[in-house]
Design a protein around this motif. Sequence first.
Motif, PDB file in Angstrom:
ATOM      1  N   ALA A 236       1.463  -3.995  -6.936  1.00  0.00           N
ATOM      2  CA  ALA A 236       0.965  -3.904  -5.233  1.00  0.00           C
ATOM      3  C   ALA A 236       0.368  -5.380  -4.959  1.00  0.00           C
ATOM      4  N   ILE A 237      -0.605  -5.845  -5.730  1.00  0.00           N
ATOM      5  CA  ILE A 237      -1.422  -6.812  -5.496  1.00  0.00           C
ATOM      6  C   ILE A 237      -0.390  -8.262  -5.364  1.00  0.00           C
ATOM      7  N   LEU A 238       0.263  -8.225  -6.312  1.00  0.00           N
ATOM      8  CA  LEU A 238       1.202  -9.465  -6.565  1.00  0.00           C
ATOM      9  C   LEU A 238       2.379  -9.429  -5.410  1.00  0.00           C
ATOM     10  N   GLN A 239       2.791  -8.257  -5.073  1.00  0.00           N
ATOM     11  CA  GLN A 239       3.736  -8.046  -3.733  1.00  0.00           C
ATOM     12  C   GLN A 239       3.023  -8.610  -2.683  1.00  0.00           C
ATOM     13  N   TYR A 240       1.790  -8.219  -2.369  1.00  0.00           N
ATOM     14  CA  TYR A 240       1.108  -8.631  -1.142  1.00  0.00           C
ATOM     15  C   TYR A 240       0.905 -10.133  -1.346  1.00  0.00           C
ATOM     16  N   VAL A 241       0.242 -10.898  -2.141  1.00  0.00           N
ATOM     17  CA  VAL A 241       0.083 -12.258  -2.264  1.00  0.00           C
ATOM     18  C   VAL A 241       1.121 -12.880  -2.246  1.00  0.00           C
ATOM     19  N   LEU A 242       2.481 -12.752  -2.978  1.00  0.00           N
ATOM     20  CA  LEU A 242       3.500 -13.451  -3.057  1.00  0.00           C
ATOM     21  C   LEU A 242       4.362 -13.327  -1.628  1.00  0.00           C
ATOM     22  N   GLY A 243       4.215 -12.440  -1.094  1.00  0.00           N
ATOM     23  CA  GLY A 243       4.883 -12.309   0.280  1.00  0.00           C
ATOM     24  C   GLY A 243       3.980 -13.017   1.128  1.00  0.00           C
TER      25      GLY A 243
ATOM     26  N   ILE B 144       0.894  -1.073   0.116  1.00  0.00           N
ATOM     27  CA  ILE B 144       0.015   0.163   0.084  1.00  0.00           C
ATOM     28  C   ILE B 144       0.960   1.057   0.012  1.00  0.00           C
ATOM     29  N   ALA B 145       1.943   1.204   0.989  1.00  0.00           N
ATOM     30  CA  ALA B 145       2.830   2.397   0.839  1.00  0.00           C
ATOM     31  C   ALA B 145       3.459   2.659  -0.354  1.00  0.00           C
ATOM     32  N   GLY B 146       4.063   1.400  -0.948  1.00  0.00           N
ATOM     33  CA  GLY B 146       4.709   1.413  -2.141  1.00  0.00           C
ATOM     34  C   GLY B 146       3.866   2.025  -3.452  1.00  0.00           C
ATOM     35  N   PHE B 147       2.458   1.545  -3.317  1.00  0.00           N
ATOM     36  CA  PHE B 147       1.595   2.184  -4.495  1.00  0.00           C
ATOM     37  C   PHE B 147       1.679   3.616  -4.274  1.00  0.00           C
ATOM     38  N   ILE B 148       1.320   4.108  -3.198  1.00  0.00           N
ATOM     39  CA  ILE B 148       1.022   5.540  -2.962  1.00  0.00           C
ATOM     40  C   ILE B 148       2.071   6.440  -3.297  1.00  0.00           C
ATOM     41  N   GLY B 149       3.365   5.837  -2.683  1.00  0.00           N
ATOM     42  CA  GLY B 149       4.572   6.329  -3.221  1.00  0.00           C
ATOM     43  C   GLY B 149       4.856   6.365  -4.619  1.00  0.00           C
ATOM     44  N   ALA B 150       4.618   5.376  -5.321  1.00  0.00           N
ATOM     45  CA  ALA B 150       5.033   5.242  -6.799  1.00  0.00           C
ATOM     46  C   ALA B 150       3.907   5.900  -7.657  1.00  0.00           C
TER      47      ALA B 150
ATOM     48  N   PHE C  94       5.076   9.146  -8.629  1.00  0.00           N
ATOM     49  CA  PHE C  94       6.242   9.421  -9.379  1.00  0.00           C
ATOM     50  C   PHE C  94       6.154   8.123 -10.392  1.00  0.00           C
ATOM     51  N   HIS C  95       5.078   8.015 -10.892  1.00  0.00           N
ATOM     52  CA  HIS C  95       4.932   6.479 -11.521  1.00  0.00           C
ATOM     53  C   HIS C  95       5.584   6.213 -13.006  1.00  0.00           C
ATOM     54  N   GLY C  96       5.683   7.711 -13.470  1.00  0.00           N
ATOM     55  CA  GLY C  96       6.286   7.727 -14.787  1.00  0.00           C
ATOM     56  C   GLY C  96       5.978   6.681 -15.959  1.00  0.00           C
ATOM     57  N   LEU C  97       6.603   5.640 -16.396  1.00  0.00           N
ATOM     58  CA  LEU C  97       6.383   4.832 -17.244  1.00  0.00           C
ATOM     59  C   LEU C  97       5.249   3.988 -17.060  1.00  0.00           C
ATOM     60  N   PHE C  98       4.859   3.680 -15.767  1.00  0.00           N
ATOM     61  CA  PHE C  98       3.790   2.536 -15.567  1.00  0.00           C
ATOM     62  C   PHE C  98       2.458   3.262 -15.131  1.00  0.00           C
ATOM     63  N   SER C  99       1.544   2.603 -15.745  1.00  0.00           N
ATOM     64  CA  SER C  99       0.062   3.133 -15.339  1.00  0.00           C
ATOM     65  C   SER C  99      -0.272   2.858 -14.045  1.00  0.00           C
ATOM     66  N   MET C 100      -1.320   3.517 -13.595  1.00  0.00           N
ATOM     67  CA  MET C 100      -1.766   3.169 -12.153  1.00  0.00           C
ATOM     68  C   MET C 100      -2.300   1.803 -12.290  1.00  0.00           C
TER      69      MET C 100
ATOM     70  N   VAL D 204      12.934 -16.592  -5.913  1.00  0.00           N
ATOM     71  CA  VAL D 204      12.299 -17.395  -6.979  1.00  0.00           C
ATOM     72  C   VAL D 204      10.968 -16.733  -6.816  1.00  0.00           C
ATOM     73  N   VAL D 205      10.385 -16.446  -5.746  1.00  0.00           N
ATOM     74  CA  VAL D 205       9.007 -15.690  -5.328  1.00  0.00           C
ATOM     75  C   VAL D 205       8.874 -14.709  -6.173  1.00  0.00           C
ATOM     76  N   PHE D 206       9.745 -13.614  -5.863  1.00  0.00           N
ATOM     77  CA  PHE D 206       9.532 -12.168  -6.531  1.00  0.00           C
ATOM     78  C   PHE D 206      10.335 -11.841  -7.869  1.00  0.00           C
ATOM     79  N   ALA D 207      10.708 -12.856  -8.291  1.00  0.00           N
ATOM     80  CA  ALA D 207      11.060 -13.086  -9.864  1.00  0.00           C
ATOM     81  C   ALA D 207       9.938 -12.823 -10.505  1.00  0.00           C
ATOM     82  N   ILE D 208       8.899 -13.380 -10.060  1.00  0.00           N
ATOM     83  CA  ILE D 208       7.494 -13.228 -11.124  1.00  0.00           C
ATOM     84  C   ILE D 208       7.028 -12.100 -11.230  1.00  0.00           C
ATOM     85  N   PRO D 209       6.877 -11.239 -10.036  1.00  0.00           N
ATOM     86  CA  PRO D 209       6.563  -9.890 -10.427  1.00  0.00           C
ATOM     87  C   PRO D 209       7.390  -9.013 -11.253  1.00  0.00           C
ATOM     88  N   ALA D 210       8.894  -9.572 -11.072  1.00  0.00           N
ATOM     89  CA  ALA D 210       9.756  -8.613 -11.543  1.00  0.00           C
ATOM     90  C   ALA D 210       9.569  -8.819 -13.141  1.00  0.00           C
ATOM     91  N   MET D 211       9.455 -10.125 -13.732  1.00  0.00           N
ATOM     92  CA  MET D 211       9.405 -10.362 -14.913  1.00  0.00           C
ATOM     93  C   MET D 211       8.079  -9.622 -15.501  1.00  0.00           C
TER      94      MET D 211
END
Length: 204
Positions: free
Chosen positions: A76-83, A54-60, A63-69, A181-188
């Motif tokens: 953010a959802i992927l980070q939450y679930v995979l965490g 949530i904090a990351g989503f608000i902060g990003a 300054f979202h730049g290239l990425f859409s909301m 391994v887990v966080f390679a998924i959202p990174a990809m």
Amino acid sequence: MSVVEGPKAQGLIERVRLILTEPQKAWEVIDGETATVQGLYTGYACILAAIPPIAGFIGASLFHGLFSMTGLLVMAILQYVLGLVMLFVLALIADALAPSFDGQKSQIQAMKAVTYAWTAAWVGGAFAIIPIIGGIGALAGGLYTLYLLYLGLPKLMKVPAEKAIGYTVVVILAGIVVGWVVFAIPAMLVGMMGFGLLAAAAYG
């Protein structure tokens, strides 16, 4: 009765305060508590694990730049679930390794140790709301989480003091591999989203 068995916010806040400021005392209390995996998730992990995304989503979003909301929300959802998934997997690893260090197998004790130790990482993730210091908060939270694991994991898994460091180090190293391994998924996915946006801009 574990504090996580009830929905009271006061109990949750007090547990967070205790584990962060008086970890030795906290682990003594936690060691003797009864708990369930469901209770640890619904009463504690699922609540606190929402802080970093949530904090990351608000902060990003500022300054979202290239990425859409939408893209930021998906990340953010992927980070939450995979965490939350990683939390369970790491507890399984800690439980499986305990006998190798003369400890006692107990899935719920391993789950308690990993869940409560992760408090520092979750709270540190709140700094992501300010991107310029988000990395510092995440680093501080991560380091303190390692310290909490060192204090609590051998205690709850009944690993002898002379093998506590080795046990904790092995679990942490396994956790690093699992995390990679887990966080390679959202990174990809982030990479593919960025490539897609660049392609759309180039040919659009």
